[in-house]
Design an enzyme around this catalytic site. Structure first.
Site, short mmCIF file in Angstrom:
data_model
loop_
_atom_site.label_atom_id
_atom_site.label_comp_id
_atom_site.label_asym_id
_atom_site.label_seq_id
_atom_site.Cartn_x
_atom_site.Cartn_y
_atom_site.Cartn_z
N LYS A 144 4.58 6.02 -36.67
CA LYS A 144 4.77 6.49 -35.13
C LYS A 144 6.18 5.28 -34.47
O LYS A 144 6.39 5.38 -33.45
CB LYS A 144 2.93 6.53 -34.54
CG LYS A 144 2.22 7.43 -34.86
CD LYS A 144 1.19 7.17 -34.87
CE LYS A 144 0.31 7.87 -35.02
NZ LYS A 144 -0.95 8.29 -35.49
N GLN B 213 -5.87 3.06 -34.28
CA GLN B 213 -5.70 4.91 -35.39
C GLN B 213 -7.57 4.20 -35.96
O GLN B 213 -7.95 3.51 -36.39
CB GLN B 213 -4.71 3.63 -36.34
CG GLN B 213 -4.83 5.18 -37.22
CD GLN B 213 -3.71 5.96 -37.58
OE1 GLN B 213 -2.79 5.66 -36.86
NE2 GLN B 213 -4.12 7.07 -37.83
N ASP C 268 -3.38 9.58 -26.79
CA ASP C 268 -4.10 10.89 -27.67
C ASP C 268 -5.10 11.66 -27.41
O ASP C 268 -5.52 12.74 -27.79
CB ASP C 268 -4.41 10.07 -28.72
CG ASP C 268 -4.30 9.15 -30.14
OD1 ASP C 268 -2.91 9.54 -30.82
OD2 ASP C 268 -4.90 8.34 -30.53
#
Ligand code: NAP
Length: 291
Positions: free
Chosen positions: A54, A98, A121
């Site tokens: 990412k 994460q 997200d």
């Protein structure tokens, strides 16, 4: 294999170039680059790879990118303090924590702590609520990646029978919701499809899957979807990423390629699209926050 390959790697290149062009145009008009802060707690090797990919994708597209590596014994309070700082940082437009997190940290508390406009997200309950209501702020990255992989390959889910195997909060459930919703200007990735969500309690999984014109495998179970479960000519999207003997394999058995009309590969299918949608959301966050 006779099926067409739904190449996420190639499409991701195209869409990342689109993002990079918009980022460059913003820079020319004096705006700061969209910035993504990723937070990694502990040293899970798979998570380290995801965060590294990412980070690199952000840098390649001209976005600002910061990775905060915290030790495995970080307390929930310490993590929430960092998120509060990132929420207040004007250079940071998107925050990604994460998952999974170590046991001592409640992931729901962390997800709720991220400012809703920086929740790229789309895990925050407020953003999920907006998605459910049909006017999303952001689309969740993996479901949106699947949607783009379909439509940009000329496969419109509208009116089609879609079966999704898997009902997680991250993939199956939001994807089912998106594909079932009405397509409107406020909800351009509404799929207008007829959607069935299958799971471990589904009776006759093979029979249910054979109803699909578009079958999405998001079970996290290696090669669980076999050729006999696929209707001839169906489109099959493989979200699964499973490590088997050190090799990455999907949820779809190789034999499906002889029955389906199109299949997305693993690796090189949904994975690169997920990261691309994160860049898309971070750009959108910058447009919202900075104008
Ligand atoms: P998850 O939370 O473990 O959920 C799996 C879902 O699949 C559950 O709903 C489970 O049913 C269902 N399921 C599992 N085995 C099944 C079977 N044999 N038959 C029917 N249903 C079955 O997993 P997830 O987070 O959604 O991830 C799914 C897969 O996608 C994983 O391999 C993950 O690594 C991958 N993934 C890839 C990306 C990407 O960018 N490529 C992103 C996210 C996830 P129950 O609810 O009944 O238990």
């Amino acid at each position: 294999m006779t099926a067409r390959r739904l190449d996420g790697k190639e499409l991701a290149k195209v869409m990342r170039a689109e993002v990079a062009a918009k980022v460059a145009a913003r820079a020319r008009s004096g705006k700061r680059p969209p910035g993504l802060a990723a937070v990694l707690v502990g040293d899970d090797p798979a998570s380290q790879v995801y965060v590294r990919n990412k980070h690199k994708a952000c840098q390649d597209a001209g976005l600002g990118s910061w990775v905060h590596n915290l030790p495995a014994d970080t307390t929930q309070g310490q993590l929430l303090d960092l998120i509060a700082r990132l929420n207040a940082d004007p250079q940071v437009h998107g925050i990604l924590v994460q998952l999974p997190l170590p046991k001592q940290i409640d992931p729901d508390a962390v997800i709720r702590a991220v400012a809703v406009e920086k929740d790229v997200d789309c895990f925050h309950p407020v953003n999920l609520g907006l998605l459910v209501a049909g006017h999303p702020r952001y689309y969740p990255c993996t479901p949106h990646g699947v949607y783009q992989l379909l439509v940009r390959n000329g496969i419109d889910p509208a009116g089609k029978e879609v079966v999704i195997v898997g009902r997680s909060n991250i993939v199956g459930k939001p994807l089912g919701l998106m594909l079932a919703q009405k397509r409107t200007p406020a909800n351009p990735a509404g799929g207008d499809a007829t959607v069935t969500i299958a799971h471990t309690r589904t009776r006759d999984l093979a029979g249910v899957c054979r109803r699909a014109e578009i079958l999405v495998a998001a079970a996290g179970s290696p090669r669980v979807i076999t050729a006999d479960m696929v209707s001839p000519g169906a489109v099959v999207v493989d979200v699964g990423t499973n490590a088997v003997n050190g090799k990455l394999v999907g949820d779809v058995h190789e034999g499906v390629g002889e029955v389906a009309s199109a299949v997305s590969p693993v690796p090189g299918g949904v994975g690169p699209m997920t990261i691309t949608m994160l860049l898309v959301n971070t750009l959108a966050a910058a447009e919202t926050i900075d104008g």
